[in-house]
Design an enzyme around this catalytic site. Structure first.
Site, PDB file in Angstrom:
ATOM      1  N   GLY A 205       0.551  -6.999   9.892  1.00 36.32           N
ATOM      2  CA  GLY A 205       0.703  -5.652   9.376  1.00 36.32           C
ATOM      3  C   GLY A 205      -0.615  -4.919   9.328  1.00 36.32           C
ATOM      4  O   GLY A 205      -1.690  -5.536   9.430  1.00 36.32           O
ATOM      5  N   PRO A 206      -0.566  -3.608   9.167  1.00 37.93           N
ATOM      6  CA  PRO A 206      -1.802  -2.818   9.081  1.00 37.93           C
ATOM      7  C   PRO A 206      -2.612  -3.218   7.859  1.00 37.93           C
ATOM      8  O   PRO A 206      -2.099  -3.843   6.923  1.00 37.93           O
ATOM      9  CB  PRO A 206      -1.289  -1.363   8.970  1.00 37.93           C
ATOM     10  CG  PRO A 206       0.129  -1.406   9.429  1.00 37.93           C
ATOM     11  CD  PRO A 206       0.636  -2.768   9.096  1.00 37.93           C
ATOM     12  N   GLY A 208      -4.224  -3.240   4.291  1.00 41.56           N
ATOM     13  CA  GLY A 208      -3.825  -2.674   3.011  1.00 41.56           C
ATOM     14  C   GLY A 208      -2.359  -2.770   2.689  1.00 41.56           C
ATOM     15  O   GLY A 208      -1.908  -2.206   1.680  1.00 41.56           O
ATOM     16  N   THR A 209      -1.568  -3.475   3.495  1.00 45.17           N
ATOM     17  CA  THR A 209      -0.135  -3.571   3.237  1.00 45.17           C
ATOM     18  C   THR A 209       0.232  -4.759   2.353  1.00 45.17           C
ATOM     19  O   THR A 209       1.415  -4.975   2.093  1.00 45.17           O
ATOM     20  CB  THR A 209       0.638  -3.659   4.563  1.00 45.17           C
ATOM     21  OG1 THR A 209       0.065  -4.684   5.382  1.00 45.17           O
ATOM     22  CG2 THR A 209       0.557  -2.339   5.314  1.00 45.17           C
ATOM     23  N   GLY A 210      -0.736  -5.546   1.909  1.00 49.20           N
ATOM     24  CA  GLY A 210      -0.455  -6.587   0.930  1.00 49.20           C
ATOM     25  C   GLY A 210      -0.292  -7.975   1.494  1.00 49.20           C
ATOM     26  O   GLY A 210       0.403  -8.807   0.894  1.00 49.20           O
ATOM     27  N   LYS A 211      -0.914  -8.281   2.621  1.00 49.39           N
ATOM     28  CA  LYS A 211      -0.759  -9.613   3.221  1.00 49.39           C
ATOM     29  C   LYS A 211      -1.387 -10.686   2.335  1.00 49.39           C
ATOM     30  O   LYS A 211      -0.759 -11.710   2.041  1.00 49.39           O
ATOM     31  CB  LYS A 211      -1.382  -9.621   4.620  1.00 49.39           C
ATOM     32  CG  LYS A 211      -0.761  -8.634   5.595  1.00 49.39           C
ATOM     33  CD  LYS A 211      -1.353  -8.746   6.984  1.00 49.39           C
ATOM     34  CE  LYS A 211      -2.779  -8.251   7.033  1.00 49.39           C
ATOM     35  NZ  LYS A 211      -2.889  -6.803   6.762  1.00 49.39           N
ATOM     36  N   THR A 212      -2.614 -10.459   1.904  1.00 49.27           N
ATOM     37  CA  THR A 212      -3.284 -11.438   1.048  1.00 49.27           C
ATOM     38  C   THR A 212      -2.595 -11.547  -0.297  1.00 49.27           C
ATOM     39  O   THR A 212      -2.405 -12.645  -0.841  1.00 49.27           O
ATOM     40  CB  THR A 212      -4.759 -11.043   0.858  1.00 49.27           C
ATOM     41  OG1 THR A 212      -5.381 -10.916   2.140  1.00 49.27           O
ATOM     42  CG2 THR A 212      -5.497 -12.092   0.045  1.00 49.27           C
ATOM     43  N   GLU A 428      -6.668  28.415   7.781  1.00 52.52           N
ATOM     44  CA  GLU A 428      -5.677  27.588   7.079  1.00 52.52           C
ATOM     45  C   GLU A 428      -4.336  28.302   6.936  1.00 52.52           C
ATOM     46  O   GLU A 428      -3.285  27.677   7.063  1.00 52.52           O
ATOM     47  CB  GLU A 428      -6.218  27.184   5.704  1.00 52.52           C
ATOM     48  CG  GLU A 428      -7.500  26.364   5.743  1.00 52.52           C
ATOM     49  CD  GLU A 428      -7.398  25.144   6.622  1.00 52.52           C
ATOM     50  OE1 GLU A 428      -6.300  24.584   6.769  1.00 52.52           O
ATOM     51  OE2 GLU A 428      -8.430  24.748   7.191  1.00 52.52           O
TER      52      GLU A 428
END
Length: 645
Positions: A205-206, A208-212, A428
């Protein structure tokens, strides 16, 4: 080890104490007021004249103290190791009993002790220095010999504080890993049916997606030892260290079975073999070979599970991904709106939120955010609330935190001229007005000319729903929306600035992908043009292999130019027809500096155009197709903004 350290420290403190006492006694003895010093010939003359009442000396010492009848004391010193009697006799002094009184005292024991210490302490000091350097050399040798030992950090399963309840937004991944937890808890349940639990689970996964976090939650739920190591910690400057550390890691894991071995960023050592400069002798490839052998060499009754994480599964060696090593690949994608809301509930737990905060609305505003981005957003909001001396985290702090995560902190101290301020405002509003009039662009959420990060201002649109597929009409409207700022500058000031630099880059990239990757060109048709490959030697550099002729290359450039020109004309037509709104809204934006969705929409009398998408056929003729390449997901945020030249 602890007792030896205590004895060693005690010995050191003993030496320090003795040295301190010796110095103290010496200084104290020298600091006492000594009697006046006179030559020995004067002492003999004073004895002959009858002025001396007492002479005090010490056995073995050459110093004498002479006490006169007046009470005054004098000090003198004998020479050539003579006694006081012989000195007086040589000077012709007749000594009678009691005239003068001669007191010879025995030698002091402190003198011998101080003499011994004056010799012993320097010797002990030199010996201590020698032992210290010997121990340092021995420690260096031990450290050199310990290079082959694994540096994995062991976390006890009973002390794991992370559970599945602390991980949100990845429900499918948790269900996949729940079987791993159940196997570690009840292995006989699977063994009785002849089932084999996956030996390896690869989390993809990219960042910061919570793998660890998810891997630690597995260890926390299972209550087993958890070995954590990074892929880069295997390889050192010495040949063979990586393979040795792999062997040591798996030996430790087998001794602590059942357990989990977590290898973070496994692509550091798991890249495809044969692509490096060193060939089969490359140290990284030898480390990978050892990992392959260890993972496939488990005994059937060894409950050791390997969990690895990477965001580059495309570069991993095929032998590492085959069944028997990493049997499962669990994908952790960026969360959808329901997942983002669940993640926000986890990270806002224990934080005082104001009543006006809606986590559902906040989840809608954070499309494309990863779990780490959401955690950072909540933390930034808490910091802003504390900086503003507030007791609760309100909606304002959370929205400011979202802008801070996307574009960076505000730069209110940035000094710009009045003309640049108006150019930024029209730029803008050009984006916002094009987005409002184009049916397939998301509604405008916020317009600001306050500088953030590298942007002088930005226009943020809020998607009504999460998208995983993009259509050609949506891409065409996005191109016109991105060019709205440049068109507004040209129509109002009859001049163009560097503010559209980032917009032009994004427009060119999208148009090129539409033609070469997505098959959205009527002239070229559904053909993938160009094959991209990563060069291992050059890190992340991508090379494109041309699989088309020069004639097709010309047609690609023409199709890209056609898409961009059409989008430019659409944006120009929209802004020309709504020039009064462009000027009115820009003047308000210059005054207020920021406009939200309600203030922006209140300036229009007609409702916003509805999306015009083709109906999807239903029934037997509708065929289910797999989703396209992940590159179509998470399109870049086409928020305008004055980028630096």
């Amino acid at each position: 080890m602890g007792d030896k350290r205590i004895w060693r420290n005690s010995f050191v403190w003993l030496i320090v104490a003795v040295a301190f006492v010796t110095i103290y006694v010496t200084i104290k003895g020298n600091s006492e007021n000594p009697p006046s010093f006179v030559p020995i010939s004067q002492v003999a003359k004073e004895v002959k004249d009858g002025q001396v009442s007492k002479i005090t000396t010490q056995d073995g010492s050459s110093d004498i103290v002479v006490t006169l009848k007046t009470g005054e004391e004098q000090r003198s010193r004998l020479t050539n190791n003579d006694s006081i009697y012989s000195v007086l006799r040589d000077n012709g002094v007749a000594i009678s009993p009691g005239n003068p009184e001669i007191d010879v005292q025995p030698a002091s024991s402190w003198g011998g002790i101080l003499g011994i210490l004056s010799f012993l302490l320097p010797t002990l000091f030199l010996v201590g220095v020698f032992i210290f350097f010997m121990r340092q050399a021995q420690g260096s040798n031990n450290q050199a010999l310990s290079f082959g030992k694994s540096r994995a950090r062991l976390f006890s399963g009973s002390k794991q504080s992370v559970r599945f309840d602390d991980v949100a937004g990845v429900q499918e991944a948790k269900e996949e890993l729940a079987e791993v937890v159940e196997f570690l808890k009840y292995p006989d349940k699977f063994a009785s049916l002849g089932a084999r639990i996956p030996r390896g689970v690869l989390l993809v996964g990219p960042p910061g997606t919570g793998k660890t976090l998810l891997s630690r939650a597995v260890a926390g739920e299972a209550g087993v030892p958890f070995f954590s190591i990074s892929g880069s910690e295997f390889v050192e400057m010495f040949v063979g260290v990586g393979a040795s550390r792999v062997r040591d890691l798996f030996d430790q894991a087998k001794r602590n079975a059942p357990c989990i071995v977590f290898i973070d960023e496994i692509d550091a050592v798991g890249r495809q073999r044969g692509a490096g400069l060193g060939g089969s002798h490359d140290e990284r490839e030898q480390t990978l070979n050892q990992i392959l052998v260890e993972m496939d060499g488990f005994d059937s009754n060894t409950n050791v599970i390997v969990i690895a994480a990477t965001n580059r599964p495309d570069v991993l060696d095929p032998a590492l991904l085959r069944p028997g090593r990493f049997d499962r690949q669990v994908v952790l994608d960026r969360p959808d709106i329901a997942g983002r809301e669940a993640i926000l509930k986890v990270h806002t737990k224990g934080k005082p939120l104001d009543r006006d905060v809606s986590l559902h609305t906040l989840a809608k505003q954070t499309a494309g955010f990863s779990g780490a981005d959401l955690e950072n957003t909540v933390n930034e909001a808490a910091i802003l609330a504390a900086r503003r001396n507030r007791k609760l985290i309100s909606k304002v702090e959370l929205e400011d935190a979202i802008d801070r995560v996307i574009a960076g902190p505000e730069r209110k101290s940035r000094i710009i001229t009045e003309r640049e301020k108006y150019v930024t405002a029209f730029h803008e509003v050009g984006h916002a007005l094009a987005a409002r009039m184009l049916p397939n662009v998301d509604p405008v959420h916020k317009i600001t000319i306050i500088a953030r990060g590298m942007a002088g201002g930005y226009t943020r649109v809020l998607p009504a729903e999460d998208r995983h597929l993009m259509t050609k009409s949506q891409f065409e409207d996005m191109l016109a929306f991105a060019l709205g700022g440049r068109v507004a500058e040209e129509l109002v000031f009859h001049e163009i600035s560097t503010g559209a630099e980032n917009d032009i880059q994004q427009v060119t990239n999208i148009a090129r992908k539409m033609v070469t990757e997505y098959g959205m060109s009527e002239l070229l048709g559904p053909v993938a043009l160009g094959h991209k490959e990563e060069l291992v030697f050059l890190g992340r550099e991508i090379s494109e292999q041309r699989n088309y002729s020069d004639e097709i290359a010309l047609q690609i450039d023409q199709e890209i130019r056609k898409l961009i020109d059409n989008a430019y004309q659409r944006a120009k037509q929209i802004l020309t027809e709504n020039m009064d709104k462009l000027i009115e809204i820009s003047n308000v934006l210059v005054e207020k500096e920021t406009l939200d969705a309600e203030e922006f929409e209140a300036m229009f009398d007609t409702p916003r155009p509805q999306p015009q998408l083709a109906d999807i056929p239903r029934g037997k003729q509708a065929q289910t197709q797999p989703e396209g390449d992940d590159k179509m997901r998470g399109m870049p945020d086409l928020s305008g903004g004055l980028a630096p030249a």
